[in-house]
Design an enzyme around this catalytic site. Structure first.
Site, short mmCIF file in Angstrom:
data_model
loop_
_atom_site.label_atom_id
_atom_site.label_comp_id
_atom_site.label_asym_id
_atom_site.label_seq_id
_atom_site.Cartn_x
_atom_site.Cartn_y
_atom_site.Cartn_z
N LEU A 75 0.83 -1.21 0.00
CA LEU A 75 0.00 0.00 0.00
C LEU A 75 0.86 1.26 0.00
O LEU A 75 0.35 2.36 -0.19
CB LEU A 75 -0.95 0.00 1.20
CG LEU A 75 -2.06 -1.06 1.14
CD1 LEU A 75 -2.91 -1.01 2.41
CD2 LEU A 75 -2.92 -0.86 -0.09
N ARG A 76 2.18 1.08 0.22
CA ARG A 76 3.17 2.17 0.03
C ARG A 76 3.09 3.30 1.06
O ARG A 76 3.94 4.18 1.04
CB ARG A 76 3.08 2.76 -1.37
CG ARG A 76 3.29 1.76 -2.50
CD ARG A 76 4.71 1.25 -2.54
NE ARG A 76 4.97 0.42 -3.72
CZ ARG A 76 5.66 -0.71 -3.69
NH1 ARG A 76 6.17 -1.16 -2.55
NH2 ARG A 76 5.87 -1.40 -4.78
N ASN A 119 7.30 -3.10 3.85
CA ASN A 119 8.41 -2.31 3.29
C ASN A 119 8.01 -0.88 2.96
O ASN A 119 8.10 -0.43 1.83
CB ASN A 119 9.04 -3.00 2.07
CG ASN A 119 8.04 -3.22 0.94
OD1 ASN A 119 6.83 -3.18 1.17
ND2 ASN A 119 8.54 -3.44 -0.25
N ASN A 121 9.57 -9.16 -9.15
CA ASN A 121 10.40 -10.02 -8.32
C ASN A 121 9.52 -10.87 -7.40
O ASN A 121 8.78 -10.30 -6.61
CB ASN A 121 11.34 -9.15 -7.47
CG ASN A 121 12.43 -9.97 -6.82
OD1 ASN A 121 12.65 -11.12 -7.17
ND2 ASN A 121 13.10 -9.39 -5.86
N ASP A 168 0.50 -9.52 -4.58
CA ASP A 168 1.78 -8.79 -4.63
C ASP A 168 1.60 -7.49 -5.42
O ASP A 168 2.50 -7.05 -6.15
CB ASP A 168 2.90 -9.65 -5.24
CG ASP A 168 4.29 -9.08 -4.90
OD1 ASP A 168 4.37 -8.07 -4.17
OD2 ASP A 168 5.29 -9.64 -5.39
#
Lengths: 425, 178, 315
Positions: free
Chosen positions: A56-57, A87, A273, A300
């Site tokens: 969700l940043r 992250n 990735n 993802d």
């Protein structure tokens, strides 16, 4: 809270019936009608989808996505819960950050936003983050992951697996041996050799999974493998499950549909990735999803700003959007293929992720008394994917592809978050 | 498409013979003479001319005959499909002080010859440059004229002249297509 | 033909046409006035994200001999280092009005990206992209070999000619381009090098391979050996144990030169590590085409510029 009845909805078992919702819960399943009648003829009513792997940043990368924009994309994709990966900036490695993410999710109010905590401080792979504090926080974190990075130190991985047993947590591993993937750009194989792009070998994923299932066995802990991407990984998980190891595995929609051949375009929208693999891998992953070796589909969903993708391949960021297309691809693989059924669809999109995350009130079969988290899709409709949808980013790997199935209504805790394929708020 | 023959095989042979004689006459012999054909068909005609001259004068063909490719000097490179350049062969004696006769099959706008004059400058400084063509069809766009002409052929702009020579086309004739 | 990004874009006919044109260009380069008016008014930009004085000069001379205006643009930054992005740079060049962009970049696919992005309207010529391709090097290698083998090379390919490419195949853009182009021209291509530097996927496309140069020399009747430059960072990354061991097993020395015989040509794209992949005895032997390769670079690049920049829209 409103009262309504979904009239003539098709259930996962194929039966057609009415579903009545009031006060946030399912009041009846049968022939009655109560409150507003909503025609659900031809629509399949399923337990609200749950994504175990969403970026969700926020906080830190709000130019790519926010909890609100990601929640909108999730609701449009039929999700009633998403798990926010750790992250962010700062990294979700303390009770404070995970609680902040949870409150942002509650504020948006479109889906349940369940934070995932980092395994190690700052995703640094050196010291365990305060896993207990996050588990005991208001966010009640149960899944821990350094996703984006692998917990590559075997000792640290062993300790993390053992430690989370105290609150029945689970470590979600991003399986990528770092030394074997230095500067890796795409799947190592024929295409990478031709294109001159540094390869990401299958063994870099498989060797970590093999190690970690043995560690999970030794510790008796729960292990979850993120975004399985190779046929070899499927074999290892199959072996581990036969042995009774408590391992679960996810596959992303893009690994079920796309292959490394797309890298020939050098279009970084296909850079992800773990990387897109070969046809043989796609086939193995699909079979594993059908036969139960793979437990769930997880998106993802990884939004990136335009400048991170509008550049040469090596300079581009890894990741692609996925929330608004996941259900369509699951339908393609399980239903349209003729390989499986809506019950299995419900398991991989809702019931199993809820079980791994131990989410209350989510991932339950549609039954009287359960909280009304319901997604209705029209499986007969098709659409050509274009653009990034509700996401703030537009790294859409399915651009121009026709996919089956559209989400018509998403009902989150008894209220419409999406109605007639439009956000309710 | 309509086509009619305007020069038969023997017409062409006669024209080549006449041009050869005219060249010798105007040059007062074969001394300092260099005959450069412009590929493709100009080069074939140049060879025929030199072979004809060799029947009357004792000449070393290699010292007289050459080819001059003008592809890289054309002014229509940007508007026409890419052409592959052909070979340029300058006789070992060079061009300085020589009388160079350029040979081409058809003289039309004059642009090819303009390019040839330009290309020639890169190889030396002839004492004079003359022009021999099998067909002069008019419609000049540049102040260029031929010194030796096989046949003047009034045409309209949209007609097409096709020169067919045994060496490149199996046939030996000139046809006009409308 | 609009761009030259990969030799795979060239049909056999197109490749031979470029080689034939190169032959004419090499005659221009031999005469007193080494200049043609062909590309008068055209602007060629050398966009180099990676230092390569040799390649840049070669393109610069080629463009100037065809009367094009040349702009050298040494772009140090990249979006990785948060300098100017490829897109911004490309748009700057577009504003200048570049008819052709010769791009050298450390990232594989950069030339492809530029050609397909719509950022520039002109032609894109790949002057080396990462470990992907270096098409003009392969063309000049093919041209040099063809001229060495045929007295009248015009119109000919390399049919039946056998070539071994020796060294770091995995990281070599020269090897990738040559593998495809030489085969397209009818040659048999063998790959030779340590297993760590010989990717299976490329071996599958070759006519044969060997992990030993001695074995390759005795097994394949070679008309040419193409030695690749060894990058010393490969040693530190563990692809082979030491320079000495590499030279001993894969270096072209006097003994191996004798085994090859007097009919086999020696090639190297340069710059050479003398004493490592190639000895002075081999580099300077009468069979060495190394200097011809350098000299032919300009002719081949003139031919490429001509083929891309002449010709109208409606081909």
């Amino acid at each position: 809270m409103s009262e309504f009845t979904l009239v003539n909805a098709t259930m996962a078992d194929g039966s057609v019936t009415n579903v009545g919702v009031a006060a946030g819960v399912i009041k009846f399943i049968g022939n009655e009608v109560m409150g507003e009648s909503i025609d659900a003829k031809g629509l399949v009513a399923l337990p609200g989808f749950i994504d175990l792997h969403t970026h969700l940043r926020e906080p830190g990368f709000e130019q790519s996505e926010t909890v609100l924009s990601g929640s909108r994309a999730a609701a449009l994709g039929g999700f009633t819960a998403v798990h926010a990966m750790a992250n962010t900036m700062p990294v979700a490695d303390t009770a404070g950050v995970v609680e902040q993410i949870k409150s942002l999710g509650d504020e948006a109010g479109l889906v349940q936003v369940q934070p995932i905590g980092a395994v190690t401080v700052g995703l640094g792979g050196e010291r365990l983050a305060e896993l207990g504090a996050m588990a005991n926080s208001r966010a009640k974190v149960t899944i821990f992951s350094d996703d984006g990075k692998c917990v590559s130190d075997p000792l640290l991985m062993r300790r993390a697996l053992a430690y989370v047993k105290s609150f029945d947590g689970v470590i979600a591993q991003h399986a990528q041996e770092p030394r074997l993937t230095e500067n890796s750009q795409m799947h190592e194989g024929n295409v990478s050799a031709e294109l001159g792009l540094a390869g990401w070998p299958a063994v870099a994923e498989e060797s970590i999974i093999a190690r970690d299932v043995l560690l999970a066995e030794a510790t008796g802990s729960r292990l979850h493998i993120c975004h399985l991407s190779t046929a070899g990984s499927v074999e290892i998980i199959r072996w581990a499950k036969r042995r009774g190891i408590k391992v679960t595995a996810e596959v992303t929609p893009h690994h079920l549909l796309l292959t490394d051949e797309l890298a020939r375009t050098y279009n970084p929208v296909y850079k992800v990735n773990p990387p897109l693999r070969t046809d043989a891998d796609v086939k193995a992953l699909r079979e594993a999803l059908v036969d139960g070796t793979i437990d769930i589909v997880a998106t993802d969903h990884a939004p990136h700003p335009v400048e991170a993708k509008e550049c040469e391949w090596a300079a581009a960021a890894f990741g692609m959007l996925g929330l608004e297309t996941a259900a369509s691809i699951a339908q393609l693989v399980l239903i349209d293929s003729g390989e499986s059924n809506w019950q299995r669809f419900s398991e991989v999109m809702s019931l199993n992720p809820a079980a791994i995350s131990k989410l209350a009130d989510q991932g339950q079969l549609l039954a009287v008394g359960n909280v009304a988290n319901i997604t209705l899709i029209n499986p007969a409709a098709t659409r050509v994917i274009s653009g990034g949808g509700a996401s703030k980013s537009s790294n859409q790997p399915f651009e121009g592809i026709e996919l089956p199935g559209t989400v018509i209504h998403t009902i989150y805790r008894g209220a419409f978050s999406v109605r007639d394929s439009k956000l309710a708020k | 498409m309509q086509s009619r023959t305007v020069l038969t095989s023997s017409d062409i042979d006669r024209a080549v013979t006449r041009i050869s004689h005219e060249i010798l006459e105007s040059n007062q012999g074969s001394q300092d003479l260099v005959i450069l054909g412009i590929p493709t068909r100009g080069a074939i005609l140049a060879k025929r001319i030199v072979d004809t001259i060799a029947k009357f004068e004792s000449i070393d063909t290699d010292a007289v005959l050459g080819t001059l490719d003008i592809t890289m000097h054309r002014d229509d490179l940007a508007s026409k499909p890419t052409r592959n350049p052909a070979k340029t062969v300058i006789p070992a004696g060079g061009l300085d002080g020589k009388v160079v006769v350029l040979v081409d099959d058809v003289l039309f706008s004059g642009r090819t010859i303009r390019a040839a004059l330009d290309a020639l400058g890169d190889y030396g400084r002839p004492s004079a440059v003359r022009l021999a063509v099998l067909i002069d069809r008019g419609h000049r766009e540049l102040p260029i004229r031929a010194d030796f002409v096989g046949k003047n052929l009034p045409t309209s702009r949209d007609e097409r002249i096709r020169v067919l020579l045994t060496e490149s086309d199996t046939e030996n004739e000139v046809v006009i297509e409308a | 033909m609009k761009h030259l990004v990969s030799v795979a874009d060239l049909t056999r006919e197109a490749a031979i046409a470029i080689l034939d044109t190169s032959l004419e260009m090499s005659e221009v380069n031999d005469r007193d006035i080494k200049k043609l008016p062909t590309l008068r008014g055209k602007t060629v930009v050398n966009l180099f994200f990676e230092d390569s004085t040799r390649t840049r000069i070669s393109f610069e001379v080629a463009a100037k001999r065809l009367s094009a205006d040349v702009i050298n643009f040494a772009a140090k930054g990249s979006s990785v280092s948060k300098g100017e992005s490829l897109k911004d740079t490309a748009q700057t060049l577009e504003a200048i009005g570049a008819d052709a962009v010769v791009i050298r970049h450390h990232a594989s696919g950069a030339a492809h990206m530029l050609a397909n992005s719509g950022w520039v309207k002109g032609s894109v010529i790949n002057a080396g992209d990462g470990t992907h391709e270096h098409p003009t090097q392969a063309l000049l290698d093919a041209f040099t070999l063809r001229s060495a083998i045929h007295t009248d090379a015009r119109g000919k390919g390399l049919d039946g000619v056998s070539v071994a490419i020796v060294g770091d195949i995995a990281h070599s853009r020269v090897a990738r381009s040559n593998l495809v182009l030489l085969k397209q021209l009818g040659a048999k291509v063998y790959l030779v090098g340590p297993p760590t530097l010989l990717p299976n996927a490329l071996v599958k496309r070759a006519d044969g391979f060997s992990y030993s140069l001695d074995e390759a020399i005795s097994t394949f009747k070679l008309d040419a050996v193409m030695m690749l430059r060894v990058q010393l960072e490969r040693m530190t990354a563990g692809f082979f144990p030491s320079e000495r061991e590499y030279a001993r097993i894969w270096g072209l020395n006097a003994d191996r030169l004798a085994l090859l015989g007097s009919e086999t040509f020696v090639m190297h794209p340069g710059p050479m590590n003398r004493g490592l992949e190639i000895d002075a005895a081999a580099a300077d032997s009468k069979n060495s085409l190394v200097l011809k390769q350098v000299a032919n670079g300009v002719s081949v690049r003139m031919a490429v510029l001509y083929h891309l920049l002449s010709g109208g829209e409606n081909e």
